[in-house]
Design a protein around this motif. Structure first.
Motif, PDB file in Angstrom:
ATOM      1  N   GLU A 171       0.830  -1.196   0.000  1.00  0.00           N
ATOM      2  CA  GLU A 171       0.000   0.000   0.000  1.00  0.00           C
ATOM      3  C   GLU A 171       0.868   1.250   0.000  1.00  0.00           C
ATOM      4  OE1 GLU A 171      -3.655   0.040   2.635  1.00  0.00           O
ATOM      5  OE2 GLU A 171      -2.697  -1.814   3.280  1.00  0.00           O
ATOM      6  N   SER A 200      -7.334   6.087 -14.162  1.00  0.00           N
ATOM      7  CA  SER A 200      -6.509   5.023 -13.598  1.00  0.00           C
ATOM      8  C   SER A 200      -6.916   3.650 -14.105  1.00  0.00           C
ATOM      9  CB  SER A 200      -6.558   5.060 -12.071  1.00  0.00           C
ATOM     10  OG  SER A 200      -7.866   4.859 -11.603  1.00  0.00           O
ATOM     11  N   CYS A 201      -8.225   3.432 -14.349  1.00  0.00           N
ATOM     12  CA  CYS A 201      -8.633   2.115 -14.860  1.00  0.00           C
ATOM     13  C   CYS A 201      -8.140   1.931 -16.295  1.00  0.00           C
ATOM     14  CB  CYS A 201     -10.139   1.910 -14.747  1.00  0.00           C
ATOM     15  SG  CYS A 201     -11.157   2.732 -16.000  1.00  0.00           S
ATOM     16  N   LEU A 238      -5.920  -3.311 -11.696  1.00  0.00           N
ATOM     17  CA  LEU A 238      -6.748  -2.379 -10.940  1.00  0.00           C
ATOM     18  C   LEU A 238      -6.126  -0.994 -10.935  1.00  0.00           C
ATOM     19  CD1 LEU A 238      -9.236  -2.155  -9.068  1.00  0.00           C
ATOM     20  CD2 LEU A 238      -7.759  -2.867  -7.184  1.00  0.00           C
ATOM     21  N   ALA A 260      -5.511   2.554  -9.262  1.00  0.00           N
ATOM     22  CA  ALA A 260      -5.468   3.047  -7.883  1.00  0.00           C
ATOM     23  C   ALA A 260      -5.793   4.532  -7.850  1.00  0.00           C
ATOM     24  CB  ALA A 260      -4.088   2.810  -7.273  1.00  0.00           C
ATOM     25  N   LEU A 268      -5.931   5.526  -2.202  1.00  0.00           N
ATOM     26  CA  LEU A 268      -6.031   4.362  -3.070  1.00  0.00           C
ATOM     27  C   LEU A 268      -7.478   3.965  -3.316  1.00  0.00           C
ATOM     28  CD1 LEU A 268      -3.231   1.985  -1.693  1.00  0.00           C
ATOM     29  CD2 LEU A 268      -3.115   3.554  -3.627  1.00  0.00           C
ATOM     30  N   THR A 317      -9.452  -1.065  -3.573  1.00  0.00           N
ATOM     31  CA  THR A 317      -8.054  -1.320  -3.918  1.00  0.00           C
ATOM     32  C   THR A 317      -7.267  -1.771  -2.699  1.00  0.00           C
ATOM     33  OG1 THR A 317      -8.164   0.375  -5.645  1.00  0.00           O
ATOM     34  CG2 THR A 317      -5.978  -0.323  -4.945  1.00  0.00           C
ATOM     35  N   GLU A 318      -7.465  -1.091  -1.574  1.00  0.00           N
ATOM     36  CA  GLU A 318      -6.764  -1.478  -0.357  1.00  0.00           C
ATOM     37  C   GLU A 318      -7.094  -2.914   0.038  1.00  0.00           C
ATOM     38  OE1 GLU A 318      -7.805   1.305   2.634  1.00  0.00           O
ATOM     39  OE2 GLU A 318      -6.516   2.892   1.849  1.00  0.00           O
ATOM     40  N   GLN A 327      -8.021  -5.382  -1.894  1.00  0.00           N
ATOM     41  CA  GLN A 327      -7.381  -6.315  -2.818  1.00  0.00           C
ATOM     42  C   GLN A 327      -5.889  -6.455  -2.524  1.00  0.00           C
ATOM     43  OE1 GLN A 327      -9.158  -8.229  -4.919  1.00  0.00           O
ATOM     44  NE2 GLN A 327     -10.865  -7.201  -3.903  1.00  0.00           N
ATOM     45  N   VAL A 358      -1.399  -3.141  -9.838  1.00  0.00           N
ATOM     46  CA  VAL A 358      -1.964  -1.870  -9.408  1.00  0.00           C
ATOM     47  C   VAL A 358      -1.266  -0.743 -10.153  1.00  0.00           C
ATOM     48  CG1 VAL A 358      -2.518  -0.386  -7.454  1.00  0.00           C
ATOM     49  CG2 VAL A 358      -2.411  -2.852  -7.143  1.00  0.00           C
ATOM     50  N   ARG A 399      -1.322   3.482 -11.008  1.00  0.00           N
ATOM     51  CA  ARG A 399      -1.818   4.817 -10.706  1.00  0.00           C
ATOM     52  C   ARG A 399      -2.174   5.523 -12.004  1.00  0.00           C
ATOM     53  NH1 ARG A 399       0.540   6.805  -5.861  1.00  0.00           N
ATOM     54  NH2 ARG A 399      -0.274   8.862  -6.369  1.00  0.00           N
TER      55      ARG A 399
END
Length: 275
Positions: free
Chosen positions: A117, A150-151, A242, A244, A255, A259-260, A262, A272, A274
């Motif tokens: 994280e 981000s996606c 994913l 973030a 995040l 997300t956290e 996962q 992950v 950004r």
């Protein structure tokens, strides 16, 4: 394009899988690997020297076992892990940082978050969390679509990372006060929310800078956790990509809660990115 991969190892068996995946990806993309570990710089210098030698020998054995290229590098640094890894990422110009699944520390994680994280918050490049044994290149990638930059970045990175993999997407629609509005979960009661969400998705799909080949998801009126669980089972994905980002201005992690969750308990390998 992936040219340099940094693997951050804590010398555990969890990190061995990260090294194995990095070796596989390096061979697939013609990239160079740098494997590093970080030693506490508060320890006496004699202890640091002994740990440095042991760490180098351990990482060399893991690289040999994983059949890594001879140009793979090993580095042992003394310092605070997240800051030191972030600095090394910038120094070598890493395109991807690879980690093993973290060792749960419930009390510490509650206040400080997991190492991944904190790394995702600190790094500008994609982070790959390796959970599963490495037997082959990724075969199936699942990507969550939430209409954010981000996606898109996550989808683009995943498709570059696993160019031969099947790509599946999903999009969950939140229905406010669902228990009052659609008590019987009927399509009739949910239809207005699905229709509105479909319009938003269609409009966004027209203007977004989509990576070529990214499939358009179907709308699912359910919680993101439920939709994700179903999509993961249906797709058989071995990699979940994913984006973030945080929706709440005061979010301490920036995040996002899903997300956290996962990161702390991945269901498969997790990428992950950004936005």
């Amino acid at each position: 394009m992936i040219k340099r991969i940094l693997v951050a190892s804590d010398l555990s068996s969890r990190s061995d899988r990260a090294v194995e995946r990095a070796v596989q990806l390096a061979g697939q993309h013609g990239a160079k690997i740098v494997v590093m570990t970080v030693i506490d710089d508060d320890l006496p210098s004699t202890v640091v020297a002994q740990m440095r030698q042991t760490a180098e020998e351990t990482m060399r054995a893991v690289l040999t076992s994983a059949h890594a290229s001879e140009d793979a590098e090993i580095t042992v640094e003394a310092g605070e892990p997240v800051r030191t890894i972030a600095e090394m990422t910038d120094t070598i110009g890493a395109d991807l940082v690879v980690l093993g699944v973290h060792r749960p520390r419930p009390f510490w994680d509650m206040f400080a978050g997991t190492t991944m994280e904190r790394l995702v918050r600190a790094l500008n490049c994609p982070v790959l969390l390796v959970r599963d044994p490495v037997t082959a290149p990724y075969r199936s990638v699942l990507c969550g679509i939430d209409l954010s930059p981000s996606c898109l970045a996550a989808g683009r990175t995943a498709m570059a990372l696993a160019p031969e993999a099947k790509i599946t997407t999903f999009h969950a629609v939140h229905v406010p006060y669902r228990g009052l509005i659609a008590r019987d979960e009927s399509a009739k009661h949910l239809a207005p929310f699905v229709k509105e969400a479909q319009a938003h998705l269609d409009g966004w799909w027209e203007v977004a800078e989509l990576p070529e080949g990214l499939p358009k998801p179907e709308i699912s009126a359910a919680s993101v956790n439920d939709v994700f669980t179903t999509a993961l089972a249906d797709s058989g994905a071995d990699l979940f990509a994913l984006g973030a980002h945080g929706r709440m201005p005061l979010s301490p992690s920036l995040l996002g809660g899903f997300t956290e969750a996962q990161i702390r308990d991945p269901r498969c390998d997790l990428l992950v990115v950004r936005g």
